[in-house]
Design a protein around this motif. Structure first.
Motif, PDB file in Angstrom:
ATOM      1  N   LEU A   8      30.375  -6.987  29.666  1.00  0.00           N
ATOM      2  CA  LEU A   8      31.462  -6.623  28.757  1.00  0.00           C
ATOM      3  C   LEU A   8      32.050  -7.908  28.188  1.00  0.00           C
ATOM      4  O   LEU A   8      32.245  -8.879  28.929  1.00  0.00           O
ATOM      5  CB  LEU A   8      32.561  -5.862  29.500  1.00  0.00           C
ATOM      6  N   LYS A  63      27.718  -1.779  19.123  1.00  0.00           N
ATOM      7  CA  LYS A  63      28.764  -0.760  19.247  1.00  0.00           C
ATOM      8  C   LYS A  63      29.651  -1.070  20.438  1.00  0.00           C
ATOM      9  O   LYS A  63      29.243  -1.745  21.384  1.00  0.00           O
ATOM     10  CB  LYS A  63      28.122   0.606  19.439  1.00  0.00           C
ATOM     11  N   MET A  64      30.859  -0.549  20.373  1.00  0.00           N
ATOM     12  CA  MET A  64      31.745  -0.749  21.501  1.00  0.00           C
ATOM     13  C   MET A  64      31.438   0.314  22.544  1.00  0.00           C
ATOM     14  O   MET A  64      30.901   1.366  22.246  1.00  0.00           O
ATOM     15  CB  MET A  64      33.193  -0.661  21.042  1.00  0.00           C
ATOM     16  N   THR A  65      31.790   0.002  23.771  1.00  0.00           N
ATOM     17  CA  THR A  65      31.449   0.930  24.849  1.00  0.00           C
ATOM     18  C   THR A  65      32.670   1.296  25.683  1.00  0.00           C
ATOM     19  O   THR A  65      33.577   0.494  25.840  1.00  0.00           O
ATOM     20  CB  THR A  65      30.358   0.318  25.762  1.00  0.00           C
ATOM     21  N   ILE A  92      37.888   0.805  24.988  1.00  0.00           N
ATOM     22  CA  ILE A  92      36.523   0.452  24.593  1.00  0.00           C
ATOM     23  C   ILE A  92      36.424  -1.071  24.450  1.00  0.00           C
ATOM     24  O   ILE A  92      37.402  -1.731  24.097  1.00  0.00           O
ATOM     25  CB  ILE A  92      36.075   1.144  23.276  1.00  0.00           C
ATOM     26  N   PHE A  93      35.233  -1.584  24.747  1.00  0.00           N
ATOM     27  CA  PHE A  93      35.007  -3.033  24.691  1.00  0.00           C
ATOM     28  C   PHE A  93      33.682  -3.314  23.986  1.00  0.00           C
ATOM     29  O   PHE A  93      32.785  -2.470  23.981  1.00  0.00           O
ATOM     30  CB  PHE A  93      34.912  -3.598  26.111  1.00  0.00           C
ATOM     31  N   SER A  94      33.584  -4.531  23.453  1.00  0.00           N
ATOM     32  CA  SER A  94      32.264  -4.947  22.979  1.00  0.00           C
ATOM     33  C   SER A  94      31.448  -5.277  24.221  1.00  0.00           C
ATOM     34  O   SER A  94      32.004  -5.623  25.262  1.00  0.00           O
ATOM     35  CB  SER A  94      32.320  -6.214  22.138  1.00  0.00           C
ATOM     36  N   SER A  95      30.139  -5.222  24.080  1.00  0.00           N
ATOM     37  CA  SER A  95      29.314  -5.568  25.234  1.00  0.00           C
ATOM     38  C   SER A  95      27.968  -6.096  24.767  1.00  0.00           C
ATOM     39  O   SER A  95      27.626  -6.009  23.588  1.00  0.00           O
ATOM     40  CB  SER A  95      29.120  -4.347  26.140  1.00  0.00           C
ATOM     41  N   ASP A 136      42.704  -8.489  28.208  1.00  0.00           N
ATOM     42  CA  ASP A 136      41.538  -7.818  28.791  1.00  0.00           C
ATOM     43  C   ASP A 136      41.357  -8.090  30.286  1.00  0.00           C
ATOM     44  O   ASP A 136      41.089  -7.191  31.066  1.00  0.00           O
ATOM     45  CB  ASP A 136      40.259  -8.231  28.046  1.00  0.00           C
ATOM     46  N   GLU A 138      36.936   3.875  16.752  1.00  0.00           N
ATOM     47  CA  GLU A 138      36.933   2.405  16.711  1.00  0.00           C
ATOM     48  C   GLU A 138      37.970   1.892  15.725  1.00  0.00           C
ATOM     49  O   GLU A 138      38.631   0.884  15.964  1.00  0.00           O
ATOM     50  CB  GLU A 138      35.536   1.875  16.364  1.00  0.00           C
TER      51      GLU A 138
END
Ligand code: ADP
Length: 635
Positions: free
Chosen positions: A471, A425-427, A417-420, A478, A387
């Motif tokens: 997401l 945590k980012m995924t 990776i993205f926030s969701s 993005d 991250e």
């Protein structure tokens, strides 16, 4: 004895070199040592096939001698040496390889008599033998060619000419004697006579020369017979090899510690922050090469500017061919620093030829794979570290997806990776995919300037209620990423801002249709009131607690509208606006009643609702004047 003149342009260039206010004078040593090493190479090569040379690999060396008292610095080699004719030919003209490039690449306009040369120009091209004049007021070359009877001395005090005379020299090879200039305001020349300076310069520039570079070094040692309680010391002089000869990347992986790898990175790339990862590659196959690749911990201050140049240092068997070979790293991994070395590459390859070199392309694609795998490993083994890395260079990876017409999307998609809405945590997309509900058809995303803004989106409510994960797209690129990928593992991306989310069952659709028919007069009234501002007014099927929301038609999304109008304001990019009303909300009922009793007031409320919807969608209110008036009148 009459002085011979340098060829005209050589004289001019030499003049410039001598007078240049150049901060990297120290490179003269690299240049002189590299010439010595080339000369040794030639004789060493010959010795392999010709017994009569009478020397073995280990007999060859370059020797540096300091004589501070007389201000002399000498670089000697036992290489091929030069005949009288070669002396004239090689040192009388600046027209040899490195210098030739140098001349070709400086525009005439940049070269003015008596003025300093642009600094980077000297740094970029090897300036060769003449760089000795940057630190010396006189240079003497004593040389004896292999197979020759006589030795010759070439001497010059700079631009006005040189002499060549016969002289005595026992052994084959060349001594370049530099008479170091007196100290001046612009430079402390004496440092070039200092032991430590020389040691450091050799380490810095000539560490991988394949022959030993030797020099006498002073050490103080304890006198053997001196008593333990009163030790006495004496200075002794010992010849020492200053260079490591074997580049760190030529050593085997098991031999190298993290400290070795990080220390090399620090020295080579001037970055005091240890890299996130060091990748040591030792590839054998159709093309063999070795490489040391580093993923920096932080983007350098110029990383996101035009100043930053990507690329790896390219060597062929320890000899530097190119300071920055751009073709070795793809644009999306341009943050990677490092070196690559392949014995299969020809030394005399030009930049243009390199671009079409098949072997280089094989190496480049191999390197790309190594970097990708290392990043995936980091993502798996150390998510926090990943991250952090992503915070620095994630944008680069994202831009790589739509870049080049999407050619690299498959390389990159699993690195994103993205926030969701799932957690703080980012995924990754794969993780999202694994969490998807059984009946979930799409990968939902919502765009907005911040996670907080997105969370406030009315559209998200219904999805979250159904337990679907969203997401959060907060970066301008993005949505372009999603549009390029189209789908991940057969699940298409879908924006929550889109009007049709496809969440309804058949029954729900039926009911909605009925409700829409019943509400037709009100919907038509609102559409009429708002006019061209909206394409459509409809009953919402995604709203819960809020009365309205704005969604975009199928073509352009709001995020893209914002992005495009920022980069290309004249284009007039505009997303279709669809106003959705929540029929379950008290406001809806009130508006319906008002339409019958006080249409004028109902019209004003409809406009207010529209402006509220604009705000919630993260859009700017298009008629701020009207909006303010409406609110005032309400108060
Ligand atoms: P370059 O090394 O790029 O060819 P230089 O100006 O440094 O250009 O050197 C010119 C030429 O002088 C070399 O190509 C080489 O032939 C000769 N030369 C320089 N130094 C030595 C040396 N120590 N021994 C033998 N030849 C040398």
């Amino acid at each position: 004895m009459a002085k011979k003149k340098f060829k005209a342009e050589s004289k001019r260039l030499l003049d410039l070199m001598i007078n240049s206010i150049y901060t990297h004078r120290e490179i003269f040593l690299r240049e002189i040592i590299s010439n010595a090493s080339d000369a040794v190479d030639k004789l060493c090569y010959r010795a392999l096939t010709d017994q009569s040379v009478g020397m073995g690999r280990s007999d060859f060396a370059v020797t540096i001698t300091r004589d501070p008292e007389n201000r002399l610095l000498t670089v000697s080699d036992n290489g091929v040496g030069m005949t009288e004719a070669e002396l004239e030919e090689n040192l009388g003209v600046i027209a040899k390889s490195g210098s030739l490039d140098f001349k070709k690449n400086i525009p005439e306009s940049d070269v003015k008599e008596g003025e300093a040369l642009p600094v980077d120009i000297i740094g970029q091209f090897g300036v060769g033998f003449y760089s000795a004049f940057m630190v010396s007021d006189k240079v003497t070359v004593v040389t004896k060619a292999y197979g020759a009877q006589k030795a010759y001395k070439w001497e010059s005090e700079g631009a006005d000419g040189y002499t060549v005379t016969e002289c005595e020299k026992e052994t084959v090879g060349t001594d370049v004697v530099m008479h170091i200039k007196p100290d001046a305001e612009e430079e402390d020349y004496s440092r070039f006579l200092d032991e430590y300076t020389i040691v450091n310069l050799v380490k810095k520039y000539s560490d991988y020369i394949r022959y030993p570079i030797k020099m006498d070094r002073e050490r103080s040692v304890r006198k053997e017979e001196s008593p333990d309680d009163k030790p006495e010391y004496e200075k002794i002089t010992e010849i020492e090899t200053l260079n490591s000869m074997v580049p760190i990347w030529q050593r085997s992986k098991s031999e190298l510690t993290e400290e070795d790898l990080n220390g090399f990175y620090r020295d080579k790339f001037d970055d005091f922050e240890p890299p996130v990862r060091a990748i040591h590659v030792d590839a054998e196959g159709a093309v063999s090469y070795r490489a040391l690749l580093y993923i920096p911990a932080k983007a350098s201050y110029d990383y996101y500017t035009k100043e930053y140049k990507k690329g790896l240092q390219l060597y062929s068997s320890g000899v530097l061919i190119m300071e920055r070979c751009e073709d070795l790293v793809p644009e999306h991994f341009r943050f990677v620093r490092g070196v690559a070395d392949s014995p299969d590459l020809s030394l005399n390859i030009s930049r243009e030829m390199l671009q079409h070199d098949r072997q280089l392309r094989v190496i480049a694609s191999n390197i790309e794979r190594k970097i990708r795998n290392e990043l995936l490993k980091l993502q798996k083994d150390d998510r926090e570290g990943y991250e952090k890395f992503f915070a620095q260079f994630g944008a680069q990876l994202k831009y790589g997806v739509p870049g080049d017409y999407g050619a690299n999307k498959d390389t990159l998609k699993d690195l994103l990776i993205f926030s969701s809405s799932d957690s703080d945590k980012m995924t990754t997309l794969a993780e999202y995919r694994a969490r998807m509900k059984e009946d979930q058809k799409d990968i939902y995303y919502a765009t907005g300037d911040s996670v907080a803004l997105i969370k406030a989106l009315p559209q998200a409510e219904r999805l979250l209620e159904k337990g679907y994960e969203i997401l959060y797209f907060t970066h301008e690129v993005d949505e372009f990423v999603a549009n390029t990928l189209r789908e991940y593992d057969e699940k298409p991306f879908k924006s929550v801002n889109r009007d049709e989310l496809g969440l309804d069952s058949e029954e729900e659709k039926e009911a909605a249709k009925k409700q829409e028919e019943e509400s037709r007069p009100l919907l038509d009234f609102v559409k009429e009131t708002l006019g061209e501002r909206v394409r459509e007014v409809k009953i919402s099927r995604k709203l819960r607690s809020r009365p309205v929301c704005l969604s975009a038609g199928e073509a352009l999304s709001f995020e893209m509208e914002k992005y495009l109008s920022a980069v290309q304001p004249d284009m007039g990019a505009k997303a279709d606006r669809i106003l959705e009303l929540n029929a379950e909300h008290p406001v809806f009922e009130k508006l319906g009643k008002l339409r019958e009793s006080d249409p004028e007031k109902a019209g004003r409320y409809a406009k207010i609702l529209y402006h509220q919807a604009e705000l919630m969608a993260g859009l700017a209110v298009e008629e701020p004047g009207e909006y303010s008036e409406l609110i005032f009148s309400l108060m």
